[in-house]
Design a protein around this motif. Structure first.
Motif, PDB file in Angstrom:
ATOM      1  N   HIS A 130      -6.970 -16.484   9.425  1.00 28.36           N
ATOM      2  CA  HIS A 130      -6.671 -15.260  10.165  1.00 28.36           C
ATOM      3  C   HIS A 130      -6.958 -14.060   9.282  1.00 28.36           C
ATOM      4  N   PHE A 131      -7.365 -12.952   9.915  1.00 29.05           N
ATOM      5  CA  PHE A 131      -7.540 -11.676   9.232  1.00 29.05           C
ATOM      6  C   PHE A 131      -6.285 -10.843   9.444  1.00 29.05           C
ATOM      7  N   ILE A 132      -5.856 -10.122   8.396  1.00 28.74           N
ATOM      8  CA  ILE A 132      -4.528  -9.516   8.424  1.00 28.74           C
ATOM      9  C   ILE A 132      -4.522  -8.023   8.157  1.00 28.74           C
ATOM     10  N   ASP A 133      -5.676  -7.408   7.982  1.00 28.87           N
ATOM     11  CA  ASP A 133      -5.694  -5.977   7.691  1.00 28.87           C
ATOM     12  C   ASP A 133      -5.365  -5.181   8.960  1.00 28.87           C
ATOM     13  N   GLY A 270      -1.413   5.474  -5.590  1.00 29.29           N
ATOM     14  CA  GLY A 270      -2.632   5.866  -6.301  1.00 29.29           C
ATOM     15  C   GLY A 270      -3.489   6.868  -5.557  1.00 29.29           C
ATOM     16  N   GLY A 271      -2.871   7.660  -4.681  1.00 29.42           N
ATOM     17  CA  GLY A 271      -3.653   8.640  -3.943  1.00 29.42           C
ATOM     18  C   GLY A 271      -4.280   8.098  -2.683  1.00 29.42           C
ATOM     19  N   HIS A 272      -4.003   6.840  -2.332  1.00 28.91           N
ATOM     20  CA  HIS A 272      -4.551   6.226  -1.131  1.00 28.91           C
ATOM     21  C   HIS A 272      -3.392   5.966  -0.176  1.00 28.91           C
ATOM     22  N   ALA A 273      -2.895   7.034   0.437  1.00 30.97           N
ATOM     23  CA  ALA A 273      -1.642   6.963   1.187  1.00 30.97           C
ATOM     24  C   ALA A 273      -1.752   6.055   2.393  1.00 30.97           C
ATOM     25  N   ARG A 274      -2.903   5.958   2.996  1.00 27.85           N
ATOM     26  CA  ARG A 274      -3.024   5.119   4.180  1.00 27.85           C
ATOM     27  C   ARG A 274      -2.881   3.638   3.853  1.00 27.85           C
ATOM     28  N   ASP A 275      -2.987   3.290   2.585  1.00 24.07           N
ATOM     29  CA  ASP A 275      -2.749   1.897   2.195  1.00 24.07           C
ATOM     30  C   ASP A 275      -1.345   1.441   2.579  1.00 24.07           C
ATOM     31  N   LEU A 276      -0.387   2.363   2.619  1.00 21.59           N
ATOM     32  CA  LEU A 276       0.976   1.979   2.985  1.00 21.59           C
ATOM     33  C   LEU A 276       1.019   1.411   4.398  1.00 21.59           C
ATOM     34  N   VAL A 277       0.237   2.003   5.294  1.00 23.02           N
ATOM     35  CA  VAL A 277       0.179   1.504   6.667  1.00 23.02           C
ATOM     36  C   VAL A 277      -0.534   0.157   6.705  1.00 23.02           C
ATOM     37  N   ARG A 278      -1.654   0.074   6.017  1.00 22.32           N
ATOM     38  CA  ARG A 278      -2.397  -1.189   6.006  1.00 22.32           C
ATOM     39  C   ARG A 278      -1.547  -2.317   5.435  1.00 22.32           C
ATOM     40  N   GLU A 279      -0.866  -2.044   4.345  1.00 18.53           N
ATOM     41  CA  GLU A 279      -0.053  -3.094   3.700  1.00 18.53           C
ATOM     42  C   GLU A 279       1.146  -3.483   4.560  1.00 18.53           C
ATOM     43  N   ALA A 280       1.678  -2.535   5.334  1.00 20.17           N
ATOM     44  CA  ALA A 280       2.759  -2.891   6.259  1.00 20.17           C
ATOM     45  C   ALA A 280       2.255  -3.881   7.294  1.00 20.17           C
ATOM     46  N   HIS A 281       1.054  -3.661   7.807  1.00 18.77           N
ATOM     47  CA  HIS A 281       0.509  -4.609   8.785  1.00 18.77           C
ATOM     48  C   HIS A 281       0.220  -5.958   8.133  1.00 18.77           C
ATOM     49  N   MET A 282      -0.243  -5.965   6.903  1.00 23.27           N
ATOM     50  CA  MET A 282      -0.476  -7.239   6.211  1.00 23.27           C
ATOM     51  C   MET A 282       0.820  -8.020   6.061  1.00 23.27           C
ATOM     52  N   VAL A 284       3.454  -7.833   7.991  1.00 19.13           N
ATOM     53  CA  VAL A 284       3.840  -8.341   9.308  1.00 19.13           C
ATOM     54  C   VAL A 284       3.071  -9.609   9.632  1.00 19.13           C
ATOM     55  N   ARG A 285       1.765  -9.603   9.380  1.00 19.18           N
ATOM     56  CA  ARG A 285       0.953 -10.792   9.661  1.00 19.18           C
ATOM     57  C   ARG A 285       1.319 -11.951   8.743  1.00 19.18           C
ATOM     58  N   ALA A 308       2.266  -4.896  -3.186  1.00 18.50           N
ATOM     59  CA  ALA A 308       2.848  -4.455  -1.914  1.00 18.50           C
ATOM     60  C   ALA A 308       3.167  -5.635  -1.018  1.00 18.50           C
ATOM     61  N   LEU A 309       2.337  -6.679  -1.018  1.00 20.57           N
ATOM     62  CA  LEU A 309       2.611  -7.850  -0.188  1.00 20.57           C
ATOM     63  C   LEU A 309       3.767  -8.669  -0.747  1.00 20.57           C
ATOM     64  N   ALA A 310       4.000  -8.579  -2.038  1.00 20.77           N
ATOM     65  CA  ALA A 310       5.115  -9.303  -2.639  1.00 20.77           C
ATOM     66  C   ALA A 310       6.439  -8.557  -2.485  1.00 20.77           C
ATOM     67  N   ARG A 311       6.365  -7.304  -2.062  1.00 20.78           N
ATOM     68  CA  ARG A 311       7.591  -6.519  -1.919  1.00 20.78           C
ATOM     69  C   ARG A 311       8.461  -7.084  -0.792  1.00 20.78           C
ATOM     70  N   ARG A 312       9.771  -7.059  -1.024  1.00 21.28           N
ATOM     71  CA  ARG A 312      10.713  -7.538  -0.014  1.00 21.28           C
ATOM     72  C   ARG A 312      11.094  -6.386   0.900  1.00 21.28           C
ATOM     73  N   THR A 313      10.595  -6.444   2.107  1.00 16.20           N
ATOM     74  CA  THR A 313      10.886  -5.419   3.106  1.00 16.20           C
ATOM     75  C   THR A 313      11.305  -6.104   4.397  1.00 16.20           C
ATOM     76  N   THR A 314      11.936  -5.344   5.248  1.00 22.43           N
ATOM     77  CA  THR A 314      12.351  -5.886   6.539  1.00 22.43           C
ATOM     78  C   THR A 314      11.214  -5.721   7.545  1.00 22.43           C
ATOM     79  N   LEU A 315      11.204  -6.589   8.528  1.00 27.01           N
ATOM     80  CA  LEU A 315      10.187  -6.518   9.560  1.00 27.01           C
ATOM     81  C   LEU A 315      10.288  -5.205  10.333  1.00 27.01           C
ATOM     82  N   ALA A 316      11.518  -4.723  10.543  1.00 26.89           N
ATOM     83  CA  ALA A 316      11.702  -3.471  11.276  1.00 26.89           C
ATOM     84  C   ALA A 316      11.107  -2.289  10.521  1.00 26.89           C
ATOM     85  N   ALA A 317      11.258  -2.288   9.189  1.00 23.96           N
ATOM     86  CA  ALA A 317      10.708  -1.185   8.393  1.00 23.96           C
ATOM     87  C   ALA A 317       9.186  -1.167   8.473  1.00 23.96           C
ATOM     88  N   ASP A 318       8.578  -2.355   8.416  1.00 23.17           N
ATOM     89  CA  ASP A 318       7.117  -2.408   8.497  1.00 23.17           C
ATOM     90  C   ASP A 318       6.630  -1.979   9.871  1.00 23.17           C
TER      91      ASP A 318
END
Length: 919
Positions: A130-133, A270-282, A284-285, A308-318
């Motif tokens: 599966h692709f997860i981005d 690192g100045g790539h703020a949209r990565d936060l959105v991409r990593e949240a979707h990763m 979730v997947r 970012a993928l190793a970070r412990r976050t809640t599904l609701a936050a993502d």
């Protein structure tokens, strides 16, 4: 930071597992071992052969039950095509907006891309993949929003501009630094943290290049060299057991993950703020995959995302980060890609500078340096250079010695290039540029299976390419088409129709094999972005013919200038779009009747006349075109002389080119459409116009000089009239800049100007006298014009003119000084008489070269001139005799001076002409 970089280097080089194998904090990466249960996070560098080898070894070691890959989730339905036998990388996933195909994004894959290796491993082992981005539906919509915000709407990703602004992995922009994962450049305010507030990066962390930071910490000044030493040149020979290879790969991923974790702690996004959105979707997947397949899941993503993928976050936050993202309907498919487009020099900023070299490192089973230099030697031999086995051996030794001196584990591209330059190229950069183009980068073009989704227009294009045996290739190549052959004529139609659809697969070039209208030459090169152009053109029709017809009708309606419509008419004739031509002709007639600008009319006439000519060649009825062209020419004849008044230098140059183009067009129209227009009358009226321009004192000297030259080429003015006009133009009363402009118009631009001076003593003398009389202050202003005129002559002509000038002008007592040459007197620069013995030596060769012309000359006259033969020559010899001067007319090879061009005086010899005949 230095500790993290050193750890990454030791982990990749030695296979040791650094300490800290578990989760040491919320922002630290998960480190997986072959004995652990996962999930395993494999941080890679896109298009890195070392990462690709490590991914393959790690997957073999852990044997996951599911594989997740960074990429658009919509591609899950296309993933199975990667196992098709007809799929050959490099290829790319193409996502485009269905209502605006020009807005698109590419996700390229090469054979040595870690994502491609993971995809093929999963398909070969029957493991779900599966692709997860972030989905492409959001990626394209966000890009559209960015374009509107920055005032670039309709430009990024548009096919009309030739570059796709969203090319790259996950829509990466071209200016993105080539880091180990390639985060895309995006505005810092494009995303927010879990609390909904924009998260601003560290002021010093904008546009962080992870490789540069790690390389600097490790003591390297070149990030690429650090990455090659740590990853690409380690473990590439296949030595050791599979278990050792797996442990080494897992250790390298662990070390690189720790290093990226340290960078993320220091620099945030690192100045790539949209990565936060991409990593949240990763995330979730990833959680969804773990729920379905358990912890035995392997994730292949950019190393930058691992913390970012190793970070412990809640599904609701993502999900809160993903809420409210804009959407756009998208379509995805596979398209061929090229190595050249993988290179940064080709416009893909997240790519690599040497895809050919990286592909070699990935595919070479052992001894990569030796095999590479062998390929280099083979290429140089194909190009005719003398390269022996001893050269290759010496180059290998030099490359290895350089690597040792520089402390590198393996000779890299820098060392091999230095060795090639010194040994194989003997210090020259010319063959080195060829090696870089053919091998280091390369022109490899991928292939996709027919089962891949495509718009109907793409299917029709592929069908035509197969039926015409017209396979697209990435490398530039030239082809010559003979329109008398059915297959070549069909190829020409296809290329012209694609040009009308803005799919520039081929570009017309000047034919080298001949000047006939039945010949065409094209330069072909199929680039990946043309797939986007084809998708865009799909809105005009489902076949190439119907789409080109609809596009031609639309262009005829929206054309802004008369020249645009005439060019369109010419293109429709060449593309044989008979259904579109009537509408184009109506628009042409309407616009021509309303346009009163002589410049526009003169610009439109040449294309219209070419359309008449090409219509005759292709068997198309062009009677209406000929009538429109004749009417256009008459309007130009009336308005051109007044338009020559009050022009500056740039305006005079432009008008001069327009006059040359009209001159050529009138000649072609009179010849090709003689049955429909009064060709002789058309030519005569044009000559009257040229005379009026030549005599118009208010016209610029450049234009008047060109008009006189065209009249001389046509034979309308004789030498006496030309000499008189030149004398007036160069008289002392004429300002030197105006006189120099007249000389440039008369002698410059067209072929034969230099020969005119070589063979016409009077014109050369007039020019010489004028130059000698120019005052010193004015000579500085005149010199650039004269240099521009004479620099266009061939080297031999300039040398001959210099020799004639060096000999000087005739003395006062010379007959030539009086402006004429006595009968029998030798011309300046020539001998006193004819050397019959030397003429006899070349006569046989001339008969073979001239063919029928020599036979015509042999019967043209009487018995000869006995008093001009040598004493020992027998009567009846027919290959030497009187020297006669004749004007020669050479066919115009597309030059602006028309079909006939006077190229000086030629010496014709035949002793069977009556004495005194002036041929």
């Amino acid at each position: 930071m230095r500790r993290a970089a050193d750890g990454a280097g030791r982990g990749a080089a030695t296979g040791s597992t650094p300490r800290g194998g578990g989760v040491t904090g919320e922002d630290r990466p998960v480190v997986a071992r072959a004995t652990s249960q996962g999930p395993w996070l494999f941080g890679v560098r896109h298009h890195g052969p070392g990462s690709a080898r490590s991914v393959r070894a790690a997957l073999d070691a852990v044997q996951p039950r599911a594989v997740l890959i960074e990429g658009p989730p919509e591609a899950d339905e296309l993933a199975h095509l990667a196992a098709d036998l007809e799929m050959r990388p490099p290829v790319a996933l193409l996502a485009h907006a269905t209502d605006d195909p020009g807005r698109s994004a590419f996700w390229p894959f090469a054979e040595f891309s870690p994502e491609w290796v993971a995809l093929r491993w999963a398909l070969d082992h029957g493991v779900p993949v599966h692709f997860i981005d972030l989905p492409a539906t959001h990626t394209l919509a966000l890009r559209a929003a960015d374009d509107l915000a920055t005032g670039k709407a309709g430009k990024a990703g548009r096919g009309d501009d030739g570059e796709n602004g969203t090319t790259g992995r996950a829509g990466e922009e071209e200016e993105r630094p080539p880091g180990p994962d390639g985060p895309p450049d995006a505005d810092a305010d494009a995303s927010a943290d879990a609390g909904g507030e924009p998260r601003r990066p560290h002021p010093e962390a904008l546009r962080v290049d992870p490789l540069a930071v790690l390389a600097e910490a490790a003591g390297y000044d070149d990030p690429e060299r650090w990455w090659e030493d740590v990853v690409e040149h380690r473990g590439g020979t296949g030595a050791g057991t599979e278990d050792d290879a797996g442990e080494t790969a897992l250790a390298s991923f662990h070390a690189l993950g720790e290093a990226m974790g340290a960078l993320r702690e220091e620099f945030g996004d690192g100045g790539h703020a949209r990565d936060l959105v991409r990593e949240a979707h990763m995330r979730v997947r990833l959680k969804a995959a773990r729920k379905e397949h358990g912890d035995s899941v392997a994730v292949v993503c950019g190393a930058w995302h691992v913390p970012a993928l190793a970070r412990r976050t809640t599904l609701a936050a993502d999900r809160a980060l993903l809420k409210g993202l804009p959407k756009v309907r998208t379509g995805l498919t596979w398209v061929p890609w090229t190595h050249r487009r993988l290179a940064r020099a080709g416009g893909y900023g997240a790519g690599i500078a040497s895809p050919g070299w990286y592909g070699h490192l990935f595919s070479a089973p052992d001894r990569p340096v030796e095999r590479w230099l062998t390929r280099v030697a083979g290429l140089l031999r194909e190009e005719g250079r003398q390269v022996s086995s001893a050269h290759v051996i010496e180059a290998v030794r030099l490359a290895e010695a350089l690597a040792t001196l520089r402390g590198r584990p393996l000779a890299g591209l820098t060392e091999t290039t230095d060795a090639v330059r010194s040994v194989l190229c003997e210090g020259s950069d010319v063959p080195l540029a060829l090696i870089e183009d053919r091998l280091t980068v390369g022109d490899v073009l991928g292939e996709v299976p027919a089962a891949a989704p495509a718009v109907p227009l793409q299917r029709d294009l592929e069908r035509l390419q197969r039926s015409l045996r017209f396979k697209p290739e990435a490398a530039d190549r030239e082809i010559a088409l003979d329109l008398r052959k059915e297959n070549d004529a069909a190829r020409s139609r296809l290329l012209h129709r694609l040009r009308l659809l803005r799919v520039d697969w081929g570009a017309p070039t000047v034919s080298r094999g001949g000047t006939g209208t039945f010949r065409e030459s094209w330069r072909l090169s199929w680039q990946p972005e043309l797939a986007v152009r084809v998708a865009e053109a799909g809105v005009w029709g489902t076949t190439v013919a119907s789409a080109a017809t609809a596009r031609a009708r639309s262009d005829a309606t929206s054309a802004g200038q008369l020249a645009d419509i005439t060019a369109l008419a010419e293109l429709c004739l060449r593309a044989e779009l008979s259904d579109a031509l009537p509408e184009v002709m109506r628009a042409l007639a309407d616009r021509a009747a309303l346009d009163t600008d002589v410049g526009h009319l003169a610009q439109a006439l040449p294309a219209l006349v070419r359309s008449v000519r090409y219509g005759d060649v292709r068997g198309t009825d062009t009677a209406s075109l000929a009538e429109v062209a004749a009417g256009l020419a008459e309007r130009i004849f009336v308005g051109l002389p007044p338009a020559c008044t009050g022009l500056d230098t740039d305006g005079a140059q432009e008008l001069r080119h327009r006059i040359e183009a009209v001159h050529t067009a009138v000649g072609l129209l009179a010849d090709t459409a003689a049955a429909r227009v009064d060709g002789a009358g058309l030519r005569e009226r044009w000559r009257v116009v040229l005379r009026a321009i030549a005599d118009r004192e208010t016209a610029p000297g450049l234009v008047r000089g060109r008009a006189v030259r065209l009249l001389l080429d046509e034979g309308t003015l004789d030498e006496e009239a030309v000499a008189r006009r030149m004398g007036l133009a160069l008289s002392p009363g004429t300002p030197p800049p105006d006189a120099a402009a007249w000389v440039e118009g008369f002698l410059g631009g067209a072929a034969g100007g230099g020969m005119l001076l070589v063979h016409d003593e009077r014109l050369r003398q007039l020019l010489d006298v004028w130059l000698a009389s120019v005052p010193a202050p004015a000579f500085t202003d005149v010199l650039p014009l004269l240099r521009r005129t004479f620099s266009a002559y061939e080297t031999g002509i300039r040398r001959t003119l210099g020799e004639l000038v060096r000999r000087g002008r005739p003395s006062a007592g010379d007959p030539a000084a009086g402006g004429g040459t006595l009968p029998g007197a030798p011309a300046d620069g020539f001998g006193a008489g004819l050397d019959l013995e030397r003429a006899e030596a070349v006569s046989e060769a001339l008969r073979h070269l001239l063919g029928d012309l020599a036979q015509v000359g042999a019967v043209d006259g009487g018995a000869g001139c006995a008093d001009e033969r040598s004493a020992g020559q027998p009567a009846g010899r027919t290959n030497a005799g009187t020297v006669t001067t004749a004007r020669t007319t050479t066919a115009d090879q597309g030059g602006p001076a028309g079909e006939g061009r006077w190229s000086g005086r030629a010496v014709a010899r035949s002793d069977n002409r009556p004495a005194g005949r002036a041929g």
